[in-house]
Design a protein around this motif. Structure first.
Motif, PDB file in Angstrom:
ATOM      1  N   ARG A  14     -25.431  -3.048 -33.266  1.00 47.22           N
ATOM      2  CA  ARG A  14     -25.595  -3.046 -32.390  1.00 47.22           C
ATOM      3  C   ARG A  14     -25.545  -4.912 -31.895  1.00 47.22           C
ATOM      4  NH1 ARG A  14     -28.124  -2.991 -27.206  1.00 47.22           N
ATOM      5  NH2 ARG A  14     -29.868  -4.064 -26.973  1.00 47.22           N
ATOM      6  N   LEU A  15     -25.161  -5.649 -32.837  1.00 49.28           N
ATOM      7  CA  LEU A  15     -24.581  -6.904 -32.701  1.00 49.28           C
ATOM      8  C   LEU A  15     -23.298  -6.804 -31.279  1.00 49.28           C
ATOM      9  CD1 LEU A  15     -25.074 -10.082 -32.612  1.00 49.28           C
ATOM     10  CD2 LEU A  15     -23.868 -10.289 -34.417  1.00 49.28           C
ATOM     11  N   THR A  16     -22.508  -6.065 -31.875  1.00 53.57           N
ATOM     12  CA  THR A  16     -20.864  -6.187 -31.450  1.00 53.57           C
ATOM     13  C   THR A  16     -21.290  -5.441 -30.140  1.00 53.57           C
ATOM     14  OG1 THR A  16     -20.194  -5.746 -33.928  1.00 53.57           O
ATOM     15  CG2 THR A  16     -18.362  -4.986 -31.648  1.00 53.57           C
ATOM     16  N   ALA A  17     -22.179  -4.182 -30.088  1.00 51.35           N
ATOM     17  CA  ALA A  17     -22.529  -3.892 -28.290  1.00 51.35           C
ATOM     18  C   ALA A  17     -22.895  -4.919 -27.548  1.00 51.35           C
ATOM     19  CB  ALA A  17     -23.159  -2.599 -28.542  1.00 51.35           C
ATOM     20  N   LEU A  18     -23.552  -6.129 -27.625  1.00 53.16           N
ATOM     21  CA  LEU A  18     -24.361  -7.338 -26.989  1.00 53.16           C
ATOM     22  C   LEU A  18     -23.227  -7.345 -27.000  1.00 53.16           C
ATOM     23  CD1 LEU A  18     -27.590  -7.454 -28.914  1.00 53.16           C
ATOM     24  CD2 LEU A  18     -26.654  -6.316 -26.098  1.00 53.16           C
ATOM     25  N   LEU A  19     -21.939  -8.106 -27.799  1.00 51.79           N
ATOM     26  CA  LEU A  19     -21.232  -9.184 -27.421  1.00 51.79           C
ATOM     27  C   LEU A  19     -19.769  -8.991 -26.787  1.00 51.79           C
ATOM     28  CD1 LEU A  19     -20.936 -10.177 -31.133  1.00 51.79           C
ATOM     29  CD2 LEU A  19     -21.851 -12.064 -29.082  1.00 51.79           C
ATOM     30  N   VAL A  20     -19.367  -7.009 -27.348  1.00 52.05           N
ATOM     31  CA  VAL A  20     -18.638  -7.260 -26.234  1.00 52.05           C
ATOM     32  C   VAL A  20     -18.883  -6.555 -24.658  1.00 52.05           C
ATOM     33  CG1 VAL A  20     -17.208  -4.701 -25.273  1.00 52.05           C
ATOM     34  CG2 VAL A  20     -17.474  -5.848 -27.924  1.00 52.05           C
ATOM     35  N   LEU A  47     -19.195 -22.745 -36.025  1.00 58.72           N
ATOM     36  CA  LEU A  47     -19.038 -21.500 -35.226  1.00 58.72           C
ATOM     37  C   LEU A  47     -17.464 -20.487 -35.308  1.00 58.72           C
ATOM     38  CD1 LEU A  47     -19.578 -23.671 -31.859  1.00 58.72           C
ATOM     39  CD2 LEU A  47     -21.463 -22.232 -32.904  1.00 58.72           C
ATOM     40  N   ARG A  48     -18.065 -19.128 -34.683  1.00 63.27           N
ATOM     41  CA  ARG A  48     -16.440 -18.159 -35.016  1.00 63.27           C
ATOM     42  C   ARG A  48     -16.801 -17.200 -33.923  1.00 63.27           C
ATOM     43  NH1 ARG A  48     -14.690 -17.196 -40.345  1.00 63.27           N
ATOM     44  NH2 ARG A  48     -16.072 -18.350 -41.951  1.00 63.27           N
ATOM     45  N   LEU A  49     -15.456 -17.232 -33.467  1.00 61.06           N
ATOM     46  CA  LEU A  49     -15.267 -16.169 -32.733  1.00 61.06           C
ATOM     47  C   LEU A  49     -15.275 -14.680 -33.168  1.00 61.06           C
ATOM     48  CD1 LEU A  49     -13.739 -15.762 -29.554  1.00 61.06           C
ATOM     49  CD2 LEU A  49     -11.246 -15.699 -30.227  1.00 61.06           C
ATOM     50  N   ALA A  50     -16.562 -14.119 -31.956  1.00 58.19           N
ATOM     51  CA  ALA A  50     -16.474 -12.832 -32.101  1.00 58.19           C
ATOM     52  C   ALA A  50     -16.737 -11.229 -31.775  1.00 58.19           C
ATOM     53  CB  ALA A  50     -18.298 -12.828 -32.472  1.00 58.19           C
ATOM     54  N   THR A  51     -16.547 -11.445 -30.627  1.00 62.50           N
ATOM     55  CA  THR A  51     -15.781 -10.985 -29.469  1.00 62.50           C
ATOM     56  C   THR A  51     -14.244 -11.301 -28.790  1.00 62.50           C
ATOM     57  OG1 THR A  51     -17.281 -11.411 -27.954  1.00 62.50           O
ATOM     58  CG2 THR A  51     -16.999  -9.471 -29.636  1.00 62.50           C
ATOM     59  N   VAL A 167     -27.888 -12.056 -36.301  1.00 61.56           N
ATOM     60  CA  VAL A 167     -27.010 -12.490 -35.349  1.00 61.56           C
ATOM     61  C   VAL A 167     -25.989 -13.829 -35.933  1.00 61.56           C
ATOM     62  CG1 VAL A 167     -28.717 -11.697 -33.937  1.00 61.56           C
ATOM     63  CG2 VAL A 167     -28.483 -14.216 -35.141  1.00 61.56           C
ATOM     64  N   ALA A 168     -25.767 -13.886 -37.481  1.00 62.25           N
ATOM     65  CA  ALA A 168     -24.909 -14.940 -37.628  1.00 62.25           C
ATOM     66  C   ALA A 168     -23.052 -14.417 -37.869  1.00 62.25           C
ATOM     67  CB  ALA A 168     -24.940 -15.322 -39.106  1.00 62.25           C
ATOM     68  N   TRP A 169     -22.585 -14.194 -37.143  1.00 64.92           N
ATOM     69  CA  TRP A 169     -21.054 -13.880 -37.223  1.00 64.92           C
ATOM     70  C   TRP A 169     -20.202 -14.496 -38.329  1.00 64.92           C
ATOM     71  CZ3 TRP A 169     -20.218  -9.416 -34.556  1.00 64.92           C
ATOM     72  CH2 TRP A 169     -18.469  -9.205 -34.880  1.00 64.92           C
ATOM     73  N   GLU A 170     -19.403 -13.171 -39.149  1.00 68.81           N
ATOM     74  CA  GLU A 170     -18.536 -13.994 -40.376  1.00 68.81           C
ATOM     75  C   GLU A 170     -17.817 -13.339 -39.823  1.00 68.81           C
ATOM     76  OE1 GLU A 170     -19.740 -16.028 -42.444  1.00 68.81           O
ATOM     77  OE2 GLU A 170     -21.856 -16.822 -41.954  1.00 68.81           O
ATOM     78  N   GLY A 171     -16.538 -13.423 -40.095  1.00 69.70           N
ATOM     79  CA  GLY A 171     -15.329 -12.488 -40.284  1.00 69.70           C
ATOM     80  C   GLY A 171     -14.419 -13.211 -39.211  1.00 69.70           C
ATOM     81  N   GLU A 172     -13.774 -11.817 -38.738  1.00 71.50           N
ATOM     82  CA  GLU A 172     -12.002 -11.675 -38.185  1.00 71.50           C
ATOM     83  C   GLU A 172     -13.355 -11.492 -36.492  1.00 71.50           C
ATOM     84  OE1 GLU A 172      -9.307 -10.037 -38.770  1.00 71.50           O
ATOM     85  OE2 GLU A 172      -8.569 -11.486 -40.610  1.00 71.50           O
ATOM     86  N   PRO A 173     -12.904 -11.858 -35.329  1.00 68.52           N
ATOM     87  CA  PRO A 173     -13.163 -11.420 -34.066  1.00 68.52           C
ATOM     88  C   PRO A 173     -12.966  -9.921 -34.121  1.00 68.52           C
ATOM     89  CG  PRO A 173     -11.717 -12.609 -33.626  1.00 68.52           C
ATOM     90  CD  PRO A 173     -11.463 -12.371 -35.751  1.00 68.52           C
ATOM     91  N   VAL A 174     -14.197  -8.807 -33.074  1.00 72.90           N
ATOM     92  CA  VAL A 174     -13.531  -7.289 -33.009  1.00 72.90           C
ATOM     93  C   VAL A 174     -12.861  -8.338 -31.277  1.00 72.90           C
ATOM     94  CG1 VAL A 174     -14.844  -5.806 -31.845  1.00 72.90           C
ATOM     95  CG2 VAL A 174     -15.565  -7.177 -33.670  1.00 72.90           C
ATOM     96  N   CYS A 175     -11.438  -7.975 -30.749  1.00 73.17           N
ATOM     97  CA  CYS A 175     -11.072  -7.941 -30.276  1.00 73.17           C
ATOM     98  C   CYS A 175     -11.089  -5.966 -29.942  1.00 73.17           C
ATOM     99  CB  CYS A 175      -9.222  -8.080 -30.656  1.00 73.17           C
ATOM    100  SG  CYS A 175      -8.482  -9.431 -31.731  1.00 73.17           S
ATOM    101  N   VAL A 176     -10.922  -6.652 -28.362  1.00 79.72           N
ATOM    102  CA  VAL A 176     -11.217  -5.678 -26.954  1.00 79.72           C
ATOM    103  C   VAL A 176     -10.137  -6.044 -26.184  1.00 79.72           C
ATOM    104  CG1 VAL A 176     -12.673  -4.654 -25.915  1.00 79.72           C
ATOM    105  CG2 VAL A 176     -13.443  -5.736 -27.460  1.00 79.72           C
ATOM    106  N   ARG A 177      -9.522  -4.066 -26.075  1.00 76.28           N
ATOM    107  CA  ARG A 177      -8.640  -4.609 -25.244  1.00 76.28           C
ATOM    108  C   ARG A 177      -9.132  -4.337 -24.012  1.00 76.28           C
ATOM    109  NH1 ARG A 177      -4.571   0.727 -27.727  1.00 76.28           N
ATOM    110  NH2 ARG A 177      -4.428  -0.901 -29.961  1.00 76.28           N
TER     111      ARG A 177
END
Length: 831
Positions: A14-20, A47-51, A167-177
């Motif tokens: 759900r978080l990823t969908a909101l960000l994308v 801060l982390r880059l999420a998308t 809503v705390a982002w950890e790890g690598e960003p989701v890269c969207v084409r």
């Protein structure tokens, strides 16, 4: 997978969908090609880059994590809760020189905080082509704000159901084409042009490509050029004439049709033609549509296309041959995997420049370190959806470019001056400046990094003080030449002063130009070039940096942008050095006043304490120790406040006073730490501290001890056996208001030595702290066996031995504090 794991997974989806949704929506709202969202993480202040949409994620790995206190626009938007708009590179250099130094490309950007938390959930970021600094040319900022507000509302709903951690982002960003247009009918056309009659003959596909009926097709070369690309018609006509003269372009020309569609134009004299002066040409759309029909396969030059996420989408046969790998090993793979010889410094900077600035980029590369014949010339043409690349053997370039090791990024270019294009130089200077804390150290770094990189031979740095210029550093100038300029006022009409007072850099390609602009100015040479860079930090004038070159040279717009970014870095470093000098003096005085001048004494207990400041940066910190008379016994305490500088020293003083107050009232150790913990939370200095507190009865040796996140004490028994006291502890002070600190009892036998210490004594970069504690225990066992005069142990001597290695270390990253205590045998025992 457990039900809990599934629940967490759904929340993450759900978080990823909101960000994308917000990121892709921002592309259209700002007419941008790049968008993304930074979110707060589980690490405070990070801060982390999420998308990320529209850029290859690995290519921008250095910007995946940002601290909120960095002088970057993302951090300001998050911390202050206000939108930051940078319409172009000039504004970026002026306001955020360190950020511009890392990405010195021509682009604009907008940073919009995502509301809903304190200070915010994160930042919605878009990157777009640089524009003039006018409101009319900026994107629809209101639409971006609405997108950020909608994202904030969705995140608030998620928090209400799942909690803040969702809503705390950890790890690598989701890269969207980003969306790629659906393939359609390929568009490709051929033509011939006679340079003698200027007659043009075209096939039907070219008519369709250019949207012209055969009867309306241009009849001359000039008309053909306008029909192919109205904006670049002169370039096309010039290319036609040069091809007729036997000098065709070494790569296909990237042009745009009247509707803005990107096209490739290839020209060559066809071999075996009846008329050797006849020019043939192909106009082709190299996008997915062309690829689907194999149109670009007709080109004799290598062509490959990437989407804006960096994945290879098309490769023509010529590019396959040059890549040296089968097509199936190239398609659908990230460029770094498909053609690894095109990644890494300095090529990554070329890709970043093309993707951010949108302008064509040309560079040469040696494939896989192979022989000279495998040197390739690459042209990168970014578009809104695809990046089209053309590649040819470097031997086709006239004159050939030397790619030998001697012709690296710092080697002289054809202009006779050193190349200033390697964009990793600002990053190297920024890294080097992080360790410079005094004005002299900053100047030395500038000399070591700036002059070799850009071919300068002379450097002078003037700093502003009381409206006068004072020379801080010089190298390469004739002895005594700069002395008359030392101490000049702001009313002096000399280039160094005018550069600072106007805020504009001054570039002189020759000494003659400098003399003409400033008649009567004394010159240090007859030949050369000079650059006067204003040093401005956060809008405040700091001084001027003067660069001197031995030969005449021009300064391109890219070179000037890079130099201004470097000047911003130098200015901030100098400003930091000034603050260091004043803060260091204040902190040293404050710390000397707060540390105990003498320790409370007891007839049956001997104590010894040592404190060593760190040697990196601000040389004072928050480590402290104390011995306090408590009832009929003694209280021993040691602590370590996070950080260094005035704030750490001030917090240390407050905690020392609090602990002393609790100790004097003879509170038990757990109450002392609990009370101090609540006090630190109420003070809210934004810092935490570790502490170890011990209450000792000198008569019996009974001790009660509690610790808060502090390293465990060491105990050396009278027989020399030394061990770590595994004492249960609580969390550090200043984190949890209702934290509990369990108390452990132990006995301090006569002649035993108790050692309390801070982590600066046992912790080393890259080494396990347990190994450091073990080494300190071994040193305590050996030092404790040494006897002083008259056969009695000298505890001060033991303290000196345990801190000897740290005392003589030139690189001591943290403070060191040590407190030793021993019980003297009773008179009856000695008798």
């Amino acid at each position: 997978m457990t039900g809990s794991d599934e629940h967490v997974g759904r929340a993450r989806e759900r978080l990823t969908a909101l960000l994308v949704e917000a990121s892709t929506g921002a592309l259209g709202a700002a007419d941008a090609h790049v968008a993304g969202v930074y979110l707060r993480s589980g690490t405070p202040g990070l801060l982390r880059l999420a998308t990320l949409v529209g850029l290859p994620g690995p290519l921008f790995r250095p910007w995946w994590r940002l601290h909120v206190d960095r002088p970057f626009p993302v951090a300001d938007a998050y911390r202050l809760g206000t939108r930051v708009v940078l319409p172009n590179a000039t504004e970026m250099v002026r306001r955020y020189p360190q950020f511009a130094a890392g990405l010195p490309f021509q682009f604009g950007s907008v940073y919009t905080p995502v509301p809903g938390a304190e200070p915010s959930f994160g930042v919605l970021t878009v990157l777009l082509p640089g524009t003039a600094d006018t409101v009319d040319e900026l994107p629809d900022l209101d639409r971006l704000c609405r997108l950020a507000e909608r994202l904030g509302a969705g995140l608030r709903e998620l928090v209400a159901v799942e909690g803040d951690a969702a809503v705390a982002w950890e790890g690598e960003p989701v890269c969207v084409r980003p969306p790629v247009p659906r393939p359609g009918t390929a568009r490709v056309g051929r033509f011939t042009w006679d340079p003698v009659t200027s007659a043009v003959h075209a096939d039907d596909r070219l008519h369709a490509l250019l949207g012209r009926a055969p009867e309306d097709f241009p009849g001359t070369g000039a008309e053909l050029a306008v029909a192919v690309t109205p904006a670049d018609a002169d370039d096309v006509l010039t290319a036609l004439h040069e091809t007729a003269a036997g000098k065709p372009p070494y790569t296909p020309l990237r042009v745009r049709a009247a509707d803005g569609a990107p096209l490739l134009l290839e020209l060559w004299p066809p071999p075996g033609a009846a008329d050797p002066s006849l020019v043939s040409g192909i106009v082709v759309d190299p996008g997915p549509a062309a690829a689907a029909d194999g149109a670009a396969d007709l080109l004799p030059e290598g062509v490959f296309c990437l989407d804006r996420s960096g994945f290879v989408r098309y490769v023509n046969p010529a590019a396959v041959r040059l890549a040296g790998r089968p097509r199936e090993e190239l398609l659908g793979r990230p460029l770094a995997e498909a053609m690894p010889w095109l990644s890494g410094p300095p090529y990554d900077d070329h890709w970043r420049g093309a993707l951010l600035a949108r302008g064509p980029v040309h560079f040469q590369v040696r494939r896989g370190g192979a022989a000279e014949g495998d040197c390739l010339a690459l042209s990168v043409h970014p578009g809104p959806d695809l990046v089209t690349c053309t590649v040819v053997p470097a031997s086709r370039i006239d004159p050939p470019v030397d790619l030998s090791p001697a012709a690296g990024p710092d080697a002289p270019g054809r202009s006779g001056g050193p190349s200033m294009t390697p964009l990793y130089r600002p990053i190297a200077l920024a890294i080097a400046l992080t360790d410079a804390v005094t004005a002299r150290q900053v100047s030395a770094v500038v000399m070591q990094e700036l002059l070799p990189a850009f071919g300068g031979r002379r450097l002078a740095i003037y700093l502003l003080q009381d409206r006068h210029f004072y020379l801080a550093w010089e190298t390469g100038f004739p002895p005594g030449f700069l002395a008359p300029f030392d101490g000049v006022g702001l009313d002096a009409r000399i280039p160094g002063v005018e550069a600072l007072t106007t805020g504009r850099p001054l570039f002189f390609e020759s000494m003659r130009r400098l003399a003409d602009t400033y008649p009567g100015l004394a010159l240090d040479a007859d030949v050369g070039a000079r650059a006067f860079l204003p040093l401005i930090a956060s809008g405040r004038p700091v001084g001027t940096c003067i660069l001197g070159f031995e030969t005449e040279r021009s300064f391109s717009s890219e070179e000037r942008t890079v130099l201004m970014a470097l000047a911003g870095l130098i200015a901030h470093a100098m400003e930091k050095a000034r603050r260091y000098d004043s803060e260091a003096a204040l902190a040293r005085g404050l710390q000397q006043a707060l540390l105990p001048r003498r320790l409370s004494a007891h007839p049956q207990v001997e104590t010894a304490g040592r404190y060593l400041p760190g040697t990196q940066g601000m040389d004072v910190g928050g480590d402290w120790y104390d011995v306090v008379g408590a009832g009929d016994g003694l209280a021993l305490v040691i602590g370590d406040v996070q950080g260094h500088g005035v704030q750490a020293a001030a917090t240390m003083g407050q905690l020392r006073s609090a602990v002393r107050a609790f100790a004097l009232s003879d509170r038990p150790p757990d109450e002392v730490l609990s009370g101090t913990n609540r006090l630190l939370i109420d003070l809210d200095p934004g810092q935490f501290a570790s502490c170890c507190y011990l209450r000792l009865d000198p008569a019996t040796g009974r001790a009660r001890i509690a610790r808060a996140g502090h390293p465990p004490p060491l105990l050396r028994a009278p027989d020399g056996c030394t061990r770590v006291l595994e004492i249960p502890g609580g969390v550090v002070l200043g984190v949890a208001p209702w934290a509990r600190y369990p108390v452990t009892e132990l006995e301090l036998a006569p002649d035993a030595i108790l050692a309390l210490y801070t982590d600066g004594l046992v912790e080393r970069p890259g080494a396990d702290i347990d190994d450091g504690i073990a080494a300190l225990g071994a040193a305590l066992a050996e030092a404790g066996a040494v006897s002083g005069r008259r056969g009695t142990r000298s505890l001060t001597g033991v303290a000196d031995r345990l801190t000897a290695m740290a005392r003589h270390a030139t690189d001591r990253p943290d403070d060191v504090a040590l407190l030793l205590a021993t019980r003297r045998p009773a008179a009856a025992d000695r008798g």
